[in-house]
Design a protein around this motif. Structure first.
Motif, PDB file in Angstrom:
ATOM      1  N   GLN A 171      47.517  36.625  41.747  1.00  0.00           N
ATOM      2  CA  GLN A 171      47.016  35.798  40.644  1.00  0.00           C
ATOM      3  C   GLN A 171      46.922  36.556  39.335  1.00  0.00           C
ATOM      4  O   GLN A 171      46.594  35.985  38.295  1.00  0.00           O
ATOM      5  N   GLY A 172      47.187  37.879  39.375  1.00  0.00           N
ATOM      6  CA  GLY A 172      47.086  38.678  38.163  1.00  0.00           C
ATOM      7  C   GLY A 172      45.661  38.802  37.670  1.00  0.00           C
ATOM      8  O   GLY A 172      45.408  38.816  36.456  1.00  0.00           O
ATOM      9  N   ALA A 173      44.703  38.877  38.600  1.00  0.00           N
ATOM     10  CA  ALA A 173      43.288  38.954  38.216  1.00  0.00           C
ATOM     11  C   ALA A 173      43.040  40.189  37.371  1.00  0.00           C
ATOM     12  O   ALA A 173      43.539  41.275  37.683  1.00  0.00           O
ATOM     13  N   PRO A 174      42.295  40.066  36.275  1.00  0.00           N
ATOM     14  CA  PRO A 174      41.990  41.233  35.442  1.00  0.00           C
ATOM     15  C   PRO A 174      41.097  42.221  36.178  1.00  0.00           C
ATOM     16  O   PRO A 174      40.481  41.903  37.197  1.00  0.00           O
ATOM     17  N   ALA A 175      41.022  43.428  35.632  1.00  0.00           N
ATOM     18  CA  ALA A 175      40.307  44.515  36.305  1.00  0.00           C
ATOM     19  C   ALA A 175      38.844  44.173  36.551  1.00  0.00           C
ATOM     20  O   ALA A 175      38.286  44.529  37.608  1.00  0.00           O
ATOM     21  N   ASP A 176      38.201  43.503  35.613  1.00  0.00           N
ATOM     22  CA  ASP A 176      36.776  43.227  35.797  1.00  0.00           C
ATOM     23  C   ASP A 176      36.530  42.277  36.968  1.00  0.00           C
ATOM     24  O   ASP A 176      35.516  42.387  37.665  1.00  0.00           O
ATOM     25  N   VAL A 177      37.469  41.358  37.210  1.00  0.00           N
ATOM     26  CA  VAL A 177      37.320  40.450  38.354  1.00  0.00           C
ATOM     27  C   VAL A 177      37.491  41.211  39.659  1.00  0.00           C
ATOM     28  O   VAL A 177      36.727  41.012  40.616  1.00  0.00           O
ATOM     29  N   VAL A 178      38.485  42.101  39.724  1.00  0.00           N
ATOM     30  CA  VAL A 178      38.705  42.902  40.932  1.00  0.00           C
ATOM     31  C   VAL A 178      37.483  43.778  41.218  1.00  0.00           C
ATOM     32  O   VAL A 178      37.030  43.901  42.363  1.00  0.00           O
ATOM     33  N   VAL A 179      36.940  44.393  40.180  1.00  0.00           N
ATOM     34  CA  VAL A 179      35.763  45.249  40.345  1.00  0.00           C
ATOM     35  C   VAL A 179      34.577  44.426  40.842  1.00  0.00           C
ATOM     36  O   VAL A 179      33.834  44.850  41.733  1.00  0.00           O
ATOM     37  N   ALA A 180      34.386  43.232  40.278  1.00  0.00           N
ATOM     38  CA  ALA A 180      33.271  42.385  40.704  1.00  0.00           C
ATOM     39  C   ALA A 180      33.406  41.980  42.174  1.00  0.00           C
ATOM     40  O   ALA A 180      32.427  41.996  42.932  1.00  0.00           O
TER      41      ALA A 180
END
Length: 513
Positions: A171-180
């Motif tokens: 989905q190309g999730a941004p870094a902050d979403v992956v970290v969360a």
């Protein structure tokens, strides 16, 4: 991504407890073992040792049959009797890597030999005495059943994590979403740093940011890298044991982050994300206390104490990244992001440097208009400086070319900005301007813009007409209409001052995008 490497002279990567593993304390709590009325002779931290399997033996040479991680069940019937031989026996068990020793007192040993207890205490090996007889086969079955169940749970959890982080990557999730998501999976705060140790994204799960950043030395960590390129480090503070293993969760998160970097062509987006996050949180007051923002700024080398700090707004067709690059070239620490149509930035200059007009132009770019907030000494002062600069920028939409405008040169605007939430000021604005606002709304008029030009150039109506992009005759017609609607004399100084205050209050009350 599976390669592990030393990340600092003080701490190296190592996997946390893997899923499907019990501890000595877990086995000790099993009802089957509890039926033996266990007496913990050596416990404490030794009870946290991982138990991979249970082995039953009374042999004095059992150490050579062990692979490590076993919990030894014994009656001690075949153990040596001489103290030195008992010490050698216990040390051999420790070298074999066993998790602990459980001795059933009775026919084999009436009490655990002092020599064995002495060695176990010295090396931190769990030692438990069973004071009542139990069936060792029942213990073995129960523990092995628990281990298999835990391993099954770990497999299911690993599959769930794989699906979660694969979906985030696709989905190309941004870094902050992956970290969360990594933090939520671990149940512990997680921080993503770049190679310069700047905080790119973090999820502290309600722990104060300053506290979380102050505990990173105790964090588990794994590099974010792919194809031989390393971009940063993913760190997790201590937390609960995870069924799949904490290291596995971190690996999955780091892999998703690495895929994101490959897709974006590098870690440039990370820096933009980090700086935009600080700007957004500062402007939106989304921080528990000023120490949280100060800690995040400090992680990127942005100091407040003993520095000249300002919030600025730069208008013009350039990128925040270019502004940040020029600021660093000028020796300033900077946090910059695009907000609406303008770039906003926080600047921290050495004590020996001042933000002169020439330096402001050098940082922002020669073709841009720069709005400079007042000096700040702390986070709240920096927030006020940035808000004041944005208020000044919002009030100035003229196209007279590049220049530097300072909030300190506009005392009335700064005063109104400080009272932005005062209901009396807002009521004055609404009451005084209501007829003009209604006229503009109903007829799509421009009377508010004309009035703003007049109070900006109170002694020069030709300049006011030019600022309104109207001919002098049309401008005067608009003034006559405004005077009639408000029933005021626009040549009266006190009236103009009151209208100027009302206009500033109206602009200040409108949230800036």
């Amino acid at each position: 991504m599976s390669e592990r490497q030393d990340l600092s002279p003080h701490r190296t990567d190592r996997p946390s407890r893997a899923g499907g593993v019990l501890t000595v304390a877990d086995v000790l709590a099993d009802p089957v073992l509890q039926a033996g009325a266990p007496d913990v002779v050596v416990g404490g931290a030794a009870l946290d040792a991982d138990v991979r399997w249970v082995h039953v033996s009374d042999s004095a040479g059992v150490a050579r049959l062990l692979d490590g991680g076993e919990l030894l069940l014994s009656t001690g019937a075949g153990w040596p009797t001489a103290p030195d031989e008992l010490r050698d026996f216990a040390r051999a068990l420790h070298r074999a890597g066993i998790a602990g020793i459980v001795v059933e007192l009775g026919s084999g040993q009436s009490q655990i030999p002092d020599a064995v207890t002495e060695v176990c205490r010295d090396v931190g090996l769990a030692l438990i005495a069973l004071t009542s007889e139990i069936k060792f086969v029942a213990v073995t079955e129960s523990v092995h059943r628990s281990l298999i169940a835990a391993q099954t749970d770990a497999l299911h959890e690993r599959q769930r994590l794989h699906e979660l982080f694969t979906a985030l990557s696709l989905q190309g999730a941004p870094a902050d979403v992956v970290v969360a998501e990594t933090a939520r999976a671990l149940g512990a705060p997680v921080v993503l740093e770049n190679l310069a140790h700047e905080v790119i994204a973090l999820e502290t799960l309600r722990m104060p940011v300053a506290q979380a950043l102050g505990q990173l030395d105790a964090a588990d960590r794994i590099p974010v890298q792919a194809r031989g390129v390393r971009w940063g480090t993913l760190l997790a503070l201590p937390g609960p044991v995870h069924p799949a293993g904490r290291h596995t969760v971190l690996e999955q998160g780091a892999t998703a982050l690495a895929f994101g970097c490959l897709a974006d062509g590098g870690d440039t987006e990370w820096s933009l994300l980090a700086q935009r996050g600080i700007i957004d949180d500062l402007l939106g007051a989304r921080f528990a206390n000023p120490a949280d923002i100060a800690a995040r700024l400090a992680s990127g080398g942005f100091a407040l104490s003993g520095r000249h700090c300002h919030g600025i707004v730069a208008r013009g067709a350039e990128s925040a990244a270019e502004l940040a690059y020029r600021a660093r070239q000028a020796g300033a620490a900077v946090v910059a992001a695009r907000v609406g149509e303008d770039d906003v930035a926080l600047l921290s200059l050495p004590e020996s440097a001042l933000l002169t007009d020439a330096l402001a132009v050098r940082i922002a770019g020669p073709a841009r208009t720069v709005f400079v907030g007042p000096p700040a000494e702390d986070v709240l002062g920096l927030l006020a400086s940035l808000r004041a600069a944005r208020d000044l920028a919002a009030s100035d939409r003229s196209e007279s070319g590049p220049r530097v405008r300072r909030v300190d040169d506009r005392p009335l605007e700064r005063f109104v900005a400080s009272l932005r939430d005062d209901q009396r000021l807002l009521a004055h604005s609404e009451r005084m301007l209501a007829p003009v606002v209604a006229y503009d709304r109903d007829r799509r008029g421009d009377l508010l813009d004309v009035l703003a030009a007049l109070v900006t150039h109170p002694g020069n109506r030709s300049a006011a007409a030019a600022a309104s992009h109207l001919s002098r005759s049309v401008f005067y017609q608009r003034l006559t209409l405004i005077g009639d609607l408000l029933d005021v004399d626009l040549d009266d100084g006190e009236t103009l001052a009151a209208l100027h205050l009302a206009l500033l209050a109206k602009r200040s009350a409108v949230p800036v995008a």
